[in-house]
Design a protein around this motif. Structure first.
Motif, short mmCIF file in Angstrom:
data_model
loop_
_atom_site.label_atom_id
_atom_site.label_comp_id
_atom_site.label_asym_id
_atom_site.label_seq_id
_atom_site.Cartn_x
_atom_site.Cartn_y
_atom_site.Cartn_z
N ARG A 412 9.93 -12.29 -10.27
CA ARG A 412 10.71 -12.18 -9.30
C ARG A 412 11.58 -10.72 -9.46
O ARG A 412 11.72 -10.11 -8.32
N LEU A 415 8.81 -8.21 -8.18
CA LEU A 415 8.71 -7.89 -6.91
C LEU A 415 9.75 -7.51 -5.93
O LEU A 415 9.63 -6.74 -4.81
N ASP A 416 11.05 -7.65 -6.39
CA ASP A 416 12.26 -7.45 -5.90
C ASP A 416 12.35 -5.80 -5.98
O ASP A 416 12.90 -5.12 -5.02
N LEU A 441 1.89 -9.68 -1.68
CA LEU A 441 3.11 -10.23 -1.99
C LEU A 441 3.11 -11.86 -1.84
O LEU A 441 3.60 -12.52 -2.75
N ARG A 444 1.40 -13.42 -4.89
CA ARG A 444 2.32 -13.54 -6.05
C ARG A 444 3.44 -14.36 -5.90
O ARG A 444 3.93 -14.86 -6.76
N MET A 445 3.82 -14.39 -4.77
CA MET A 445 5.18 -15.21 -4.43
C MET A 445 4.77 -16.67 -4.64
O MET A 445 5.36 -17.52 -5.12
N SER A 446 3.45 -16.85 -4.20
CA SER A 446 2.86 -18.36 -4.47
C SER A 446 2.67 -18.66 -5.99
O SER A 446 3.23 -19.84 -6.27
N SER A 449 6.42 -19.30 -7.45
CA SER A 449 6.81 -20.68 -7.02
C SER A 449 6.28 -21.77 -7.84
O SER A 449 7.02 -22.76 -8.35
#
Length: 473
Positions: A412, A415-416, A441, A444-446, A449
């Motif tokens: 997290r 990515l931020d 993105l 990678r967010m998937s 989560s």
């Protein structure tokens, strides 16, 4: 007859001579998974010219399952073409000699266009992204890059049924222990033979149980990254022949060292390696190699989104683990994520980047790394003083005084950091395109989560993730 057609016919003649029956079109998706499509060898000329249809959504699937990542911009509609890359290697598989692998790319050509397919790389092709960056670096700066990779992996056997995870390491050895090497020598011998003896520089047992490392020599950046994919396939294929699993997952257990994929990079200009003249220059005019490294160091928190892009990656990057947990550089400092390496005479000759593992798409990771370095040159960035100790041993006040910060401790944050780093974000999207960045993105967010939905302590969450992912990387 066009030269491209003659080249493909020569490859076809060699494949027939070697009695190859099937071709695997090998590619790597945005989750870093190696995937392939297979066709009979008699179709070689047609496939090399027009490719094989493949849903665009293939590029945007997370490692945890065959689902299209939400927000990636893809669905069931849309098709690209998968075809052997013109410059890529085609190698017969030592472990399955009726098969050969062709490193492949993604292409997209309008139906009305009659020009060669390979003139139209798809905007979301990671291999094409690296090619574009390499061409930019050469045209603007006269740079060519030579790259070498360290491949760390763990050899595993099936575990007992009551085990929390479905695997166990083949030994309980330690770093460079001769017994570990002796026990696995037949497997390692076969791996080296499958990779190609001329490419292997050294191999040894690593720190974790069942962990080994194979180091291959420097090649031109694109060729080296193509070879990296093939080498991983060879290592996994040979392991399977010995009833073992080779895993490149960056962390398999909270109590053992992780698997990195350290990258060594040299910058060539007019045939000379400019890192051979490395010395931290004056504040007024940093040398190109210093400014390049300074750009990477400055953007490293955002770079991690591409080079350590899995939730599991951050279980490896810890202080005191020789994985580079602080935003520092050093001369031969193995606790620095960025170090200048020296030869047998103590002279600098390349840069090592340690914040990389096999969950990254290696083409995309290297492309973004080079973009960050070039931005360092554009901005005349300077390196701070090198860190000559383990930064974790410094008092917190001293680290603060010297501007030494921890890198991202989870995906997290990485990515931020990338989206907040406007200089890097604009450069990457401007050169590679917003569609590729959006899809990456989303993937990678998937994965983030999925990982955050696991239950239990951090060690238990890692065990669950490793049980599902260990044989996917």
């Amino acid at each position: 007859m066009p030269s491209a057609r003659r080249d493909e016919e020569k490859k076809y003649d060699i494949l027939k001579r070697d009695n190859v029956q099937y071709i695997r079109l090998l590619f790597v998706d945005l989750a870093g998974l190696r995937r392939c499509r297979v066709f009979p060898v008699h179709r070689w000329l047609g496939v090399s010219e027009d490719g094989i249809g493949l849903t665009m959504a293939t590029a945007a699937m997370p490692a945890w399952g065959d689902y299209v990542a939400q927000g990636a911009g893809f669905g069931p509609v849309g098709e690209m073409r998968l075809a052997p890359a013109a410059s890529s290697l085609v190698k017969v598989l030592r472990w399955q000699p009726l098969h050969a692998i062709a490193i492949s790319g993604f292409y997209l050509r309008e139906p009305s266009i009659r020009a060669p397919l390979k003139d139209f790389p798809w905007v979301c092709c990671p291999r094409a992204a690296l090619t574009k960056v390499l061409e930019l670096a050469e045209s603007k700066f006269g740079f060519k890059f030579r790259v070498g990779y360290e491949s760390e992996f763990t050899l595993l056997r099936a575990a007992e049924p009551e085990s929390q995870v479905p695997f166990k390491a083949v030994d309980n050895s330690v770093y460079s222990h001769s017994l570990a090497f002796n026990n696995m020598a037949p497997v390692l011998d076969d791996m080296v033979a499958a990779i190609g003896c001329l490419e292997v520089e050294q191999l040894h047992a690593e720190s974790a149980p069942g962990q080994f490392e194979i180091v291959t020599g420097h090649k031109d950046a694109l060729e080296a990254t193509d070879a990296l994919l093939y080498n991983r396939e060879a290592i996994c294929g040979i392991a399977a022949k010995h009833d073992l699993t080779a895993s490149f997952l960056p962390k398999l257990s909270s109590t053992a060292a992780g698997n990195g994929a350290h990258l060594h990079l040299s910058i060539m200009k007019e045939g000379a390696n400019i890192f051979e003249g490395f010395s931290k220059g004056s504040s007024a005019s940093p040398a190109a190699e210093e400014a390049f490294m300074a750009g990477i160091l400055h953007h490293l928190p955002g770079l991690q989104a591409f080079t350590t892009p899995s939730p599991v990656s951050y279980e490896r990057i810890k202080p005191g683990c020789w994985s580079g947990a602080y935003q520092v550089w050093g001369m031969n400092n193995r606790e620095a994520p960025l170090r200048v390496c020296t030869d047998a005479h103590g002279e600098p000759n390349n840069m090592e980047y340690k914040a990389l593992d096999a969950t990254a798409n290696p083409y995309l990771a290297l492309a973004v790394l080079i973009i960050a370095g070039l931005e360092g040159i554009n901005q005349h960035r300077q390196l701070p003083e090198p860190t000559s100790v383990d930064p974790d041993t410094l008092e917190e006040g001293e680290r603060k005084q010297r501007g030494i910060k921890l890198l991202s401790t989870n995906l997290r944050q990485a990515l931020d950091s990338f989206t907040a780093d406007q200089e890097l974000y604009k450069a990457v999207t401007g050169i590679l395109g917003g569609s590729l960045v959006q899809a990456f993105l989303a993937v990678r967010m998937s994965e983030l989560s999925w990982y955050n939905a696991l239950q239990g302590t951090p060690a238990q969450m890692l065990d669950q993730a490793a049980a599902q992912l260990y044989d996917r990387y």
